[in-house]
Write a protein that holds these residues in place. Structure first.
Motif, PDB file in Angstrom:
ATOM      1  N   PHE A  64      -9.157  11.384   5.410  1.00 30.12           N
ATOM      2  CA  PHE A  64      -9.221   9.980   5.180  1.00 30.12           C
ATOM      3  C   PHE A  64      -8.321   8.731   6.098  1.00 30.12           C
ATOM      4  CE2 PHE A  64     -10.138  11.657   1.486  1.00 30.12           C
ATOM      5  CZ  PHE A  64     -11.811  12.178   1.621  1.00 30.12           C
ATOM      6  N   ARG A  65      -7.584   9.874   7.316  1.00 26.84           N
ATOM      7  CA  ARG A  65      -6.795   8.703   8.048  1.00 26.84           C
ATOM      8  C   ARG A  65      -7.795   7.607   8.808  1.00 26.84           C
ATOM      9  NH1 ARG A  65      -4.730   9.419  13.906  1.00 26.84           N
ATOM     10  NH2 ARG A  65      -2.670   9.262  14.127  1.00 26.84           N
ATOM     11  N   LEU A  66      -8.844   8.402   9.677  1.00 28.32           N
ATOM     12  CA  LEU A  66      -9.544   6.750   9.810  1.00 28.32           C
ATOM     13  C   LEU A  66      -9.730   5.488   9.018  1.00 28.32           C
ATOM     14  CD1 LEU A  66     -10.467   5.895  12.726  1.00 28.32           C
ATOM     15  CD2 LEU A  66     -13.451   7.047  12.065  1.00 28.32           C
ATOM     16  N   PRO A  67     -10.388   5.303   7.547  1.00 27.58           N
ATOM     17  CA  PRO A  67     -10.401   4.520   6.911  1.00 27.58           C
ATOM     18  C   PRO A  67      -9.243   4.169   6.695  1.00 27.58           C
ATOM     19  CG  PRO A  67     -11.669   6.244   6.419  1.00 27.58           C
ATOM     20  CD  PRO A  67     -10.416   7.042   7.072  1.00 27.58           C
ATOM     21  N   LEU A  68      -8.133   4.594   6.704  1.00 29.17           N
ATOM     22  CA  LEU A  68      -6.427   4.253   5.799  1.00 29.17           C
ATOM     23  C   LEU A  68      -6.300   3.615   7.473  1.00 29.17           C
ATOM     24  CD1 LEU A  68      -3.899   3.970   4.944  1.00 29.17           C
ATOM     25  CD2 LEU A  68      -2.969   6.386   5.899  1.00 29.17           C
ATOM     26  N   LEU A  69      -6.123   4.853   8.879  1.00 26.30           N
ATOM     27  CA  LEU A  69      -6.060   2.912   9.904  1.00 26.30           C
ATOM     28  C   LEU A  69      -6.541   2.056  10.310  1.00 26.30           C
ATOM     29  CD1 LEU A  69      -5.778   5.869  12.642  1.00 26.30           C
ATOM     30  CD2 LEU A  69      -4.141   4.841  10.973  1.00 26.30           C
ATOM     31  N   GLN A  70      -7.921   1.889   9.943  1.00 24.11           N
ATOM     32  CA  GLN A  70      -8.222   0.264   9.560  1.00 24.11           C
ATOM     33  C   GLN A  70      -7.753  -0.663   9.033  1.00 24.11           C
ATOM     34  OE1 GLN A  70     -12.879   2.022   9.465  1.00 24.11           O
ATOM     35  NE2 GLN A  70     -13.048   2.239  11.289  1.00 24.11           N
ATOM     36  N   LEU A  71      -7.699  -0.108   8.135  1.00 29.02           N
ATOM     37  CA  LEU A  71      -6.823  -0.583   6.236  1.00 29.02           C
ATOM     38  C   LEU A  71      -5.682  -0.914   7.056  1.00 29.02           C
ATOM     39  CD1 LEU A  71      -6.918   0.234   2.974  1.00 29.02           C
ATOM     40  CD2 LEU A  71      -7.595  -1.525   3.693  1.00 29.02           C
ATOM     41  N   LEU A  72      -4.731  -0.136   7.813  1.00 35.71           N
ATOM     42  CA  LEU A  72      -3.300  -0.695   8.346  1.00 35.71           C
ATOM     43  C   LEU A  72      -3.504  -1.881   9.630  1.00 35.71           C
ATOM     44  CD1 LEU A  72      -2.186   2.689   8.078  1.00 35.71           C
ATOM     45  CD2 LEU A  72      -1.163   0.663   6.884  1.00 35.71           C
ATOM     46  N   GLU A  73      -4.449  -2.251  10.321  1.00 36.90           N
ATOM     47  CA  GLU A  73      -4.859  -2.088  11.930  1.00 36.90           C
ATOM     48  C   GLU A  73      -5.627  -3.483  11.186  1.00 36.90           C
ATOM     49  OE1 GLU A  73      -7.029   0.282  13.405  1.00 36.90           O
ATOM     50  OE2 GLU A  73      -4.839   0.808  14.549  1.00 36.90           O
ATOM     51  N   SER A  74      -6.059  -3.862   9.806  1.00 29.08           N
ATOM     52  CA  SER A  74      -6.677  -5.229   9.686  1.00 29.08           C
ATOM     53  C   SER A  74      -5.720  -6.299   9.647  1.00 29.08           C
ATOM     54  CB  SER A  74      -6.707  -4.610   7.974  1.00 29.08           C
ATOM     55  OG  SER A  74      -6.083  -4.907   7.020  1.00 29.08           O
ATOM     56  N   GLY A  75      -3.895  -5.596   9.527  1.00 29.72           N
ATOM     57  CA  GLY A  75      -3.351  -6.893   9.663  1.00 29.72           C
ATOM     58  C   GLY A  75      -2.869  -7.174   7.437  1.00 29.72           C
ATOM     59  N   LEU A  77       0.867  -1.230  -0.036  1.00 29.66           N
ATOM     60  CA  LEU A  77      -0.332   0.233  -0.238  1.00 29.66           C
ATOM     61  C   LEU A  77       1.325   1.562  -0.097  1.00 29.66           C
ATOM     62  CD1 LEU A  77      -3.009   1.118  -0.091  1.00 29.66           C
ATOM     63  CD2 LEU A  77      -2.611   1.174   2.781  1.00 29.66           C
ATOM     64  N   ASP A  78       0.250   2.122  -1.047  1.00 35.36           N
ATOM     65  CA  ASP A  78       1.094   3.068  -1.163  1.00 35.36           C
ATOM     66  C   ASP A  78       0.105   4.638  -0.368  1.00 35.36           C
ATOM     67  OD1 ASP A  78       3.922   6.066  -2.764  1.00 35.36           O
ATOM     68  OD2 ASP A  78       2.100   6.938  -2.346  1.00 35.36           O
ATOM     69  N   LEU A  79       0.530   5.473   0.325  1.00 39.37           N
ATOM     70  CA  LEU A  79      -0.416   6.385   1.476  1.00 39.37           C
ATOM     71  C   LEU A  79      -0.645   7.524   0.266  1.00 39.37           C
ATOM     72  CD1 LEU A  79       0.788   6.627   4.809  1.00 39.37           C
ATOM     73  CD2 LEU A  79      -0.602   4.792   3.839  1.00 39.37           C
ATOM     74  N   ALA A  80      -0.665   7.254  -1.316  1.00 41.18           N
ATOM     75  CA  ALA A  80      -0.696   8.351  -2.646  1.00 41.18           C
ATOM     76  C   ALA A  80      -0.141   9.975  -1.943  1.00 41.18           C
ATOM     77  CB  ALA A  80      -2.206   8.097  -1.796  1.00 41.18           C
ATOM     78  N   SER A  81      -0.762  10.655  -1.043  1.00 42.04           N
ATOM     79  CA  SER A  81      -0.127  11.813  -0.841  1.00 42.04           C
ATOM     80  C   SER A  81      -0.916  12.474   0.578  1.00 42.04           C
ATOM     81  CB  SER A  81      -1.638  12.962  -1.735  1.00 42.04           C
ATOM     82  OG  SER A  81      -2.645  13.014  -1.177  1.00 42.04           O
ATOM     83  N   PHE A  82      -0.552  13.407   1.187  1.00 44.06           N
ATOM     84  CA  PHE A  82      -0.719  14.060   2.576  1.00 44.06           C
ATOM     85  C   PHE A  82      -2.160  14.980   2.704  1.00 44.06           C
ATOM     86  CE2 PHE A  82       1.226  17.393   0.196  1.00 44.06           C
ATOM     87  CZ  PHE A  82      -0.106  18.829   1.323  1.00 44.06           C
ATOM     88  N   GLU A  83      -2.586  15.197   1.081  1.00 46.00           N
ATOM     89  CA  GLU A  83      -4.129  15.320   1.543  1.00 46.00           C
ATOM     90  C   GLU A  83      -5.431  13.916   1.815  1.00 46.00           C
ATOM     91  OE1 GLU A  83      -2.965  18.903  -1.962  1.00 46.00           O
ATOM     92  OE2 GLU A  83      -2.279  16.757  -1.491  1.00 46.00           O
ATOM     93  N   MET A  84      -4.980  13.228   1.316  1.00 52.26           N
ATOM     94  CA  MET A  84      -5.640  11.766   1.295  1.00 52.26           C
ATOM     95  C   MET A  84      -5.274  11.480   2.900  1.00 52.26           C
ATOM     96  SD  MET A  84      -8.086  10.022  -0.229  1.00 52.26           S
ATOM     97  CE  MET A  84      -7.125  10.770  -1.814  1.00 52.26           C
ATOM     98  N   VAL A  85      -3.736  11.384   3.050  1.00 53.93           N
ATOM     99  CA  VAL A  85      -3.547  10.770   4.350  1.00 53.93           C
ATOM    100  C   VAL A  85      -4.561  11.514   5.387  1.00 53.93           C
ATOM    101  CG1 VAL A  85      -1.877  10.157   6.696  1.00 53.93           C
ATOM    102  CG2 VAL A  85      -1.930   9.506   4.279  1.00 53.93           C
ATOM    103  N   ARG A  86      -4.405  13.185   5.401  1.00 58.79           N
ATOM    104  CA  ARG A  86      -5.031  13.971   6.350  1.00 58.79           C
ATOM    105  C   ARG A  86      -6.326  14.023   6.665  1.00 58.79           C
ATOM    106  NH1 ARG A  86      -3.550  19.366   4.538  1.00 58.79           N
ATOM    107  NH2 ARG A  86      -1.281  19.182   5.486  1.00 58.79           N
TER     108      ARG A  86
END
Length: 374
Positions: A227-238, A216-225
């Motif tokens: 939509f951080r919660l769905p990203l964290l859920q993706l990462l935490e899924s393992g 997974l590439d994090l795409a852009s700082f705007e996208m992380v800023r």
């Protein structure tokens, strides 16, 4: 002895055009790009960047009318490039496409694209450009909608600002994916986007059934800023085995944590992913795998013309190292060489001359040099 560049140029997408494949017949690296994308890359003066919405340096989506307006303004703000008669390039683009094209063209690794493109001139350009390098397009669906486009504006210092237009673009949907799409792949390459979250989740589920590793590439700082919660859920899924972040994305990722900075972001990612990489521009990169942490310097930054694709091509080199079973530091070393190769000219496509430059850098550093096309 020099190393020669031999692109996988067969001009078609037949099975013979795809280069070496794994035993099951699929590409080793499969990139999910739900919407095929065409990049319009131009070097422009600062005044144009101040007139368009969104922050400089990031990737901010725009509507079709805004895209047309920016393109119409480019010609009056364009900067000529030394030793390059072309001041603007239109090529197949998108982060995932850049990575798999780089792997196929410069490293000779069998790659494919999973997604959709429009049956229009932009779609034909995407297909022509990717198949020129032997990228497997058998999983690319053709649709009646238009092909997505992106304006990549490069300033005097080589920093790029992207304005993608994805509205009404041809796009593969989550329910169109099948387990067969992922058969034979070793890695699935993903780019985080909130608009693609449903298909990302569906692709991960099907890929894991086939034993495919997920990047997974994090795409852009705007996208992380935003939509951080769905990203964290993706990462935490393992389910994410490898994560790439640049310094700005890393800062947004850990902005609410007790400790911040690239090292903190690396540790944060490493809690959830087997491999974690944070690229640091002119300061190189840091990476972690298990208990091993490495820091590798950048290569070629002094000759930067355009930063477009630097992180994407870094990923190409890093994947090459993983496929070849190289140690973590050498994976990063190859990534730095390939990332350094693309910034020497305009756009996210490496020229034959710059592949030669990369091979020489790899030879100098004692890294195994690929021989694509042989």
């Amino acid at each position: 002895m020099g190393v020669e560049f031999h692109p996988q140029n067969n001009g078609n997408t037949t099975k013979e055009a795809q280069g070496p494949r794994c035993e099951s017949g699929g590409p080793l690296i499969l990139g999910l790009q739900p919407s095929a994308l065409v990049d319009h890359v131009a070097k422009v003066d600062w005044s144009l960047l101040s007139q368009i919405p969104g922050e400089r340096g990031g990737s901010f989506p725009v509507a079709n009318e805004e895209l047309k307006h920016i393109l119409s303004e480019v010609n009056t703000h364009i900067l000529s490039l030394p030793n390059d008669p072309s001041s603007m390039k239109t090529i197949a683009g998108g982060s995932v496409a850049n990575t798999v094209r780089g792997l196929a063209a410069g490293f000779g690794i069998s790659c494919g694209i999973l997604g959709a493109c429009g049956d229009d001139e932009q779609g034909k350009l995407f297909v022509s450009n990717m198949s020129f390098y032997g990228v497997d397009l058998s999983r690319l669906r053709m649709k009646t909608e238009s092909t997505a486009q992106c304006v990549c504006l490069v300033d005097e210092l080589g920093n790029r600002t992207m304005r993608p237009c994805l509205s009404s673009a041809a796009k593969i949907q989550a329910d169109e994916l099948t387990r067969e799409d992922f058969k034979g792949a070793r890695w699935l390459v993903l780019r985080y986007a909130i608009s693609n979250l449903e298909i990302i989740r569906a692709a991960i589920l099907l890929a894991k059934l086939e034993g495919v590793l997920i990047s997974l590439d994090l795409a852009s700082f705007e996208m992380v800023r935003k939509f951080r919660l769905p990203l964290l859920q993706l990462l935490e899924s393992g389910n994410i085995d490898l994560c790439f972040a640049n310094e700005d994305e890393a800062a947004e990722l850990v902005r609410d944590e007790v400790t911040s900075g690239p090292e903190a972001a690396l540790e944060f990612l490493a809690k959830h992913c087997e491999w974690a990489v944070v690229t640091l521009g002119t300061n190189g990169c840091i990476a972690k795998h298990g208990n091993e942490v490495v820091r590798v310097p950048a290569i070629g930054e002094a000759n930067a013309t355009d930063a477009t694709g630097a992180g994407d091509l870094f990923a190409s080199g890093f994947f090459y190292g993983l496929i070849k079973g190289l140690p973590l530091e050498e994976c990063c070393g190859v990534g730095s060489c390939s990332g350094g190769s693309v910034i020497r000219s305009l756009g996210g496509e490496v020229t034959p001359e710059n592949w030669q430059w990369m091979y020489k850098q790899m030879q100098t550093k004692g890294l195994p040099v690929p021989h694509p096309g042989k």
